[in-house]
Design a protein around this motif. Structure first.
Motif, PDB file in Angstrom:
ATOM      1  N   GLY A 372       0.804  -1.212   0.000  1.00 27.27           N
ATOM      2  CA  GLY A 372       0.000   0.000   0.000  1.00 27.27           C
ATOM      3  C   GLY A 372       0.833   1.256   0.000  1.00 27.27           C
ATOM      4  N   GLY A 373       2.080   1.181  -0.525  1.00 28.44           N
ATOM      5  CA  GLY A 373       2.928   2.366  -0.538  1.00 28.44           C
ATOM      6  C   GLY A 373       2.307   3.485  -1.345  1.00 28.44           C
ATOM      7  N   THR A 374       2.644   4.699  -0.975  1.00 25.96           N
ATOM      8  CA  THR A 374       2.065   5.844  -1.667  1.00 25.96           C
ATOM      9  C   THR A 374       3.125   6.588  -2.443  1.00 25.96           C
ATOM     10  N   PRO A 375       2.863   6.979  -3.678  1.00 22.47           N
ATOM     11  CA  PRO A 375       3.883   7.595  -4.511  1.00 22.47           C
ATOM     12  C   PRO A 375       4.345   8.947  -3.993  1.00 22.47           C
ATOM     13  N   GLU A 376       3.514   9.656  -3.198  1.00 17.55           N
ATOM     14  CA  GLU A 376       3.943  10.958  -2.724  1.00 17.55           C
ATOM     15  C   GLU A 376       4.714  10.859  -1.409  1.00 17.55           C
ATOM     16  N   HIS A 377       5.316   9.695  -1.180  1.00 21.33           N
ATOM     17  CA  HIS A 377       6.050   9.473   0.062  1.00 21.33           C
ATOM     18  C   HIS A 377       7.209  10.448   0.199  1.00 21.33           C
ATOM     19  N   GLN A 378       7.358  10.974   1.397  1.00 16.72           N
ATOM     20  CA  GLN A 378       8.476  11.845   1.728  1.00 16.72           C
ATOM     21  C   GLN A 378       9.238  11.210   2.876  1.00 16.72           C
ATOM     22  N   PRO A 379      10.530  11.482   2.993  1.00 19.56           N
ATOM     23  CA  PRO A 379      11.328  10.818   4.023  1.00 19.56           C
ATOM     24  C   PRO A 379      10.950  11.269   5.431  1.00 19.56           C
ATOM     25  N   VAL A 380      11.133  10.352   6.373  1.00 15.02           N
ATOM     26  CA  VAL A 380      10.894  10.653   7.783  1.00 15.02           C
ATOM     27  C   VAL A 380      11.962  11.624   8.265  1.00 15.02           C
ATOM     28  N   SER A 381      11.543  12.572   9.101  1.00 12.31           N
ATOM     29  CA  SER A 381      12.499  13.539   9.665  1.00 12.31           C
ATOM     30  C   SER A 381      12.704  13.247  11.143  1.00 12.31           C
ATOM     31  N   TRP A 382      13.915  13.534  11.606  1.00 10.28           N
ATOM     32  CA  TRP A 382      14.279  13.333  13.010  1.00 10.28           C
ATOM     33  C   TRP A 382      15.027  14.576  13.489  1.00 10.28           C
ATOM     34  N   GLY A 383      14.357  15.353  14.307  1.00  6.68           N
ATOM     35  CA  GLY A 383      14.974  16.576  14.795  1.00  6.68           C
ATOM     36  C   GLY A 383      15.300  17.553  13.688  1.00  6.68           C
ATOM     37  N   GLY A 384      14.476  17.574  12.621  1.00  3.19           N
ATOM     38  CA  GLY A 384      14.702  18.515  11.537  1.00  3.19           C
ATOM     39  C   GLY A 384      15.586  18.001  10.425  1.00  3.19           C
ATOM     40  N   GLN A 385      16.181  16.816  10.545  1.00  2.00           N
ATOM     41  CA  GLN A 385      16.997  16.261   9.468  1.00  2.00           C
ATOM     42  C   GLN A 385      16.409  14.936   9.010  1.00  2.00           C
ATOM     43  N   ARG A 386      16.762  14.563   7.781  1.00  2.00           N
ATOM     44  CA  ARG A 386      16.224  13.331   7.209  1.00  2.00           C
ATOM     45  C   ARG A 386      16.769  12.127   7.978  1.00  2.00           C
ATOM     46  N   LEU A 387      15.851  11.234   8.359  1.00  2.39           N
ATOM     47  CA  LEU A 387      16.265  10.062   9.121  1.00  2.39           C
ATOM     48  C   LEU A 387      17.225   9.194   8.305  1.00  2.39           C
ATOM     49  N   GLU A 388      17.014   9.126   7.008  1.00  3.11           N
ATOM     50  CA  GLU A 388      17.862   8.282   6.162  1.00  3.11           C
ATOM     51  C   GLU A 388      19.275   8.827   6.029  1.00  3.11           C
ATOM     52  N   ASP A 389      19.496  10.105   6.402  1.00  4.25           N
ATOM     53  CA  ASP A 389      20.835  10.688   6.337  1.00  4.25           C
ATOM     54  C   ASP A 389      21.652  10.411   7.593  1.00  4.25           C
ATOM     55  N   VAL A 390      21.031   9.804   8.594  1.00  4.54           N
ATOM     56  CA  VAL A 390      21.721   9.489   9.835  1.00  4.54           C
ATOM     57  C   VAL A 390      22.299   8.076   9.718  1.00  4.54           C
ATOM     58  N   ALA A 391      23.487   7.854  10.273  1.00  2.00           N
ATOM     59  CA  ALA A 391      24.116   6.538  10.222  1.00  2.00           C
ATOM     60  C   ALA A 391      23.184   5.486  10.815  1.00  2.00           C
ATOM     61  N   ARG A 392      23.136   4.330  10.168  1.00  4.21           N
ATOM     62  CA  ARG A 392      22.212   3.285  10.599  1.00  4.21           C
ATOM     63  C   ARG A 392      22.447   2.866  12.043  1.00  4.21           C
ATOM     64  N   ASP A 393      23.714   2.699  12.443  1.00  5.66           N
ATOM     65  CA  ASP A 393      24.000   2.255  13.808  1.00  5.66           C
ATOM     66  C   ASP A 393      23.542   3.283  14.835  1.00  5.66           C
ATOM     67  N   VAL A 394      23.608   4.558  14.468  1.00  2.42           N
ATOM     68  CA  VAL A 394      23.126   5.604  15.380  1.00  2.42           C
ATOM     69  C   VAL A 394      21.612   5.468  15.556  1.00  2.42           C
ATOM     70  N   VAL A 395      20.910   5.237  14.436  1.00  5.23           N
ATOM     71  CA  VAL A 395      19.453   5.063  14.502  1.00  5.23           C
ATOM     72  C   VAL A 395      19.105   3.849  15.345  1.00  5.23           C
ATOM     73  N   ARG A 396      19.815   2.731  15.128  1.00  7.05           N
ATOM     74  CA  ARG A 396      19.502   1.507  15.869  1.00  7.05           C
ATOM     75  C   ARG A 396      19.777   1.664  17.368  1.00  7.05           C
ATOM     76  N   ASP A 397      20.786   2.455  17.726  1.00  8.34           N
ATOM     77  CA  ASP A 397      21.095   2.661  19.144  1.00  8.34           C
ATOM     78  C   ASP A 397      20.068   3.548  19.833  1.00  8.34           C
ATOM     79  N   ARG A 398      19.520   4.504  19.101  1.00  9.98           N
ATOM     80  CA  ARG A 398      18.671   5.511  19.740  1.00  9.98           C
ATOM     81  C   ARG A 398      17.179   5.292  19.488  1.00  9.98           C
ATOM     82  N   ILE A 399      16.839   4.574  18.419  1.00  8.79           N
ATOM     83  CA  ILE A 399      15.426   4.295  18.102  1.00  8.79           C
ATOM     84  C   ILE A 399      15.271   2.791  17.987  1.00  8.79           C
ATOM     85  N   LEU A 400      14.390   2.220  18.797  1.00  8.17           N
ATOM     86  CA  LEU A 400      14.213   0.771  18.821  1.00  8.17           C
ATOM     87  C   LEU A 400      12.777   0.412  18.448  1.00  8.17           C
ATOM     88  N   VAL A 401      12.637  -0.434  17.427  1.00 11.98           N
ATOM     89  CA  VAL A 401      11.333  -0.976  17.048  1.00 11.98           C
ATOM     90  C   VAL A 401      11.204  -2.359  17.672  1.00 11.98           C
TER      91      VAL A 401
END
Length: 558
Positions: A372-401
């Motif tokens: 059900g993805g939507t074509p107008e998808h925009q990247p998730v932001s974290w503190g004003g910056q794109r989440l995808e621009d943050v190092a993966r290990d930093v995301v995994r350490d600070r955000i846990l699913v």
């Protein structure tokens, strides 16, 4: 592959040489009754037989090694890519599809390697036989040069039909294996709920449909097998009929007639090999498309920046969900999968830019986003910056699913809860207390089997929750953390979770009124987007849809 082609060509050459040697023994030894040349040519026949046997062994060994090496190298690539995908793997593809690739597709790809070994040798063999026949009688060579391509014209459409039917069969096979994996994984729960018979009936129906599709694959396949065995015999009969008339007319000798029979009979082998190589390549292409589709699943780039300084808000522009640091946020929707999908985006487990949607079998059209993805998808932001621009290990350490199907590894309970951290009994007991998992954790040295197989469903869920709480991330994203517990336990978890996570960001995907009432903010989702935001009690008053959702789950008026 080169060795397979070499030994295959030499083996075919030994088969083609044999009729020539026999014809010489007849024309130079038997017909003129000369024992010396007869013994000499008979010895040559014997030596050629020994050489053919040795070459046949080497051909078989090299081709078997080629097929196994191709299959295992493909399996190694699949396993390596699956490992690199990590926790994103089950979000991109079904377990049944991976199982089918591992137990079926890699071996079909291995068999397709035949075309590069004995397939090449078979083409050379046909050319050699045509040359030998031309030396004996040019018209016989013409029959070969016309007949072999004619076989390809007859078999080609059948192979195309097999490939189309095989592709549909392969899709159904992956879907059926996915259901089988799911049923086996939840067999204990199904038996407990009395649902095993229902799932058995559904599996039987889908298996019957797969069988019917298999019959549709089998129709052209059976014709290919029949033609592969039958057409070369017809071909042999035509050539021998022509050669026999030439021998009766005195145009060729008795030895040459025997040689023609030998050449043509030997030609049956490479012609059959070519037909079955086409068969193997047809199935190999179907399998290879599935494997390359899996290998095209995008890996999460581990590179990136350090992320925002200190706790920061997460925002998903697709759904409109915002998770504030230090607050308990709840996501409630009519489709639980929508809320879980949002958690995956907030945790950077889904691609930033979707390029298609998943089909009915869980396989992507294009590269997997989410269903059900939507074509107008925009990247998730974290503190004003794109989440995808943050190092993966930093995301995994600070955000846990933390999801309900997360793996539980085998080992002492203490190590299972501590995860990759050094075990601290006080912190572990605090996490267990918050998750109300005392019945599991009387003894921290208690062994836990892989997947928590020695625990009940509710115990596994609370153990996963304890592990997530022990990790103490900056932002904790929980998917239905109380769906398998009773109302009393759920109420205790809701109270303790809010207290334990005070000052830390927490997002809970749930429709439990008890958890929703504890949330600072509730996002009511409709079709994966925020329809209303407020506290639980505010939404009960203002949103009829939300009120209907909660009271339906609760089972009556609150």
């Amino acid at each position: 592959m080169a060795l397979g082609a070499l030994f295959g060509s030499l083996w075919f050459l030994s088969l083609a040489t044999m009729p020539y040697l026999i014809s010489q023994a007849i024309d130079r030894g038997i017909t003129p009754r000369r024992p010396g040349p007869l013994i000499l040519w008979t010895a040559a026949v014997f030596a050629c037989g020994l050489a053919g046997a040795g070459l046949g062994i080497m051909r078989h060994r090299s081709m078997t090694k080629l097929r196994i090496a191709a299959a295992l190298r493909t399996a190694d690539q699949v396993l390596t890519h699956a490992t690199r995908l990590g926790a994103a793997l089950p979000r991109r593809i079904t377990a049944g599809e991976v199982v089918t690739i591992g137990i079926s597709d890699v071996w079909l790809i291995g068999r397709a390697m035949n075309v590069g070994g004995v397939g090449v040798a078979a083409v050379l063999a046909c050319a050699v036989v045509a040359t030998l026949l031309h030396r004996t009688a040019p018209q016989l060579a013409l029959v070969v040069l016309i007949g072999v391509p004619a076989l390809g014209v007859l078999v080609g459409p059948l192979l195309n039909g097999t490939q189309r039917a095989g592709s549909r069969y392969r899709e159904r096979q992956g879907a059926l294996n996915a259901r089988l994996v799911d049923v086996v994984g939840g067999l204990r729960v199904l038996n407990g709920l009395g649902g095993s018979a229902t799932h058995l009936e559904r599996y039987v129906r889908e298996s019957a449909r797969l069988r019917d599709q298999g019959y549709r694959v089998g129709r052209p396949s059976s014709w290919v097998n029949a033609l592969g065995d039958g057409l070369p015999m017809v071909f042999l009969a035509i050539v021998i009929w022509v050669a026999a008339r030439m021998a009766a007319a005195g145009q060729i000798s008795a030895g040459q007639l025997v040689a023609v029979y030998g050449y043509t009979a030997m030609l049956i082998i490479p012609v059959s090999v070519l037909i079955f190589c086409g068969f193997d390549v047809t199935y190999g292409l179907v399998a290879a498309r599935r494997v390359t589709g899996f290998l095209d699943l995008p890996l999460d780039d581990p590179r990136g920046g350090e992320g925002p300084v200190g706790p920061s808000r997460l925002h998903d522009p697709v759904s409109g969900v915002t998770a504030e640091p230090g607050r308990l946020t709840a996501l409630a929707g009519t489709r639980p999968a929508d809320a879980v999908e949002i958690l995956d985006r907030l945790g950077r487990y889904l691609p930033a830019e979707p390029t298609g949607t998943a089909d009915e079998h869980g396989w992507p059209s294009g590269v997997f986003p989410q269903a059900g993805g939507t074509p107008e998808h925009q990247p998730v932001s974290w503190g004003g910056q794109r989440l995808e621009d943050v190092a993966r290990d930093v995301v995994r350490d600070r955000i846990l699913v933390a999801e309900n199907h997360a793996d539980l590894f085998a080992g002492p309970l203490r190590e299972v809860v501590a995860g990759r951290r050094d075990p601290d009994d006080d912190l572990i007991r605090a996490a267990i207390d918050t998750a109300v998992a005392h019945d599991v954790a009387d003894d921290l040295a208690r062994p836990v089997e892989w997947g928590g197989r020695n625990l009940s469903g509710g115990q596994r869920q609370r153990l996963r929750l304890a592990r997530a709480l022990h990790a103490d991330p900056e932002m904790l994203l929980l998917a239905e953390p109380t769906s398998a517990v009773d109302a009393h336990t759920e109420s205790a978890i809701a109270e303790r979770l809010a207290a334990a996570r005070a000052g830390r960001g927490t997002v809970v995907a749930t429709t439990s009124p008890v958890l929703l009432d504890r949330a600072d903010t509730v996002h009511y989702l409709v079709d994966g987007r925020v329809a209303a935001t407020g506290t639980h009690r505010e939404l009960l008053v203002a949103e009829p849809g939300y009120r209907a959702l909660v009271t339906r789950v609760f089972g009556g008026d609150e």
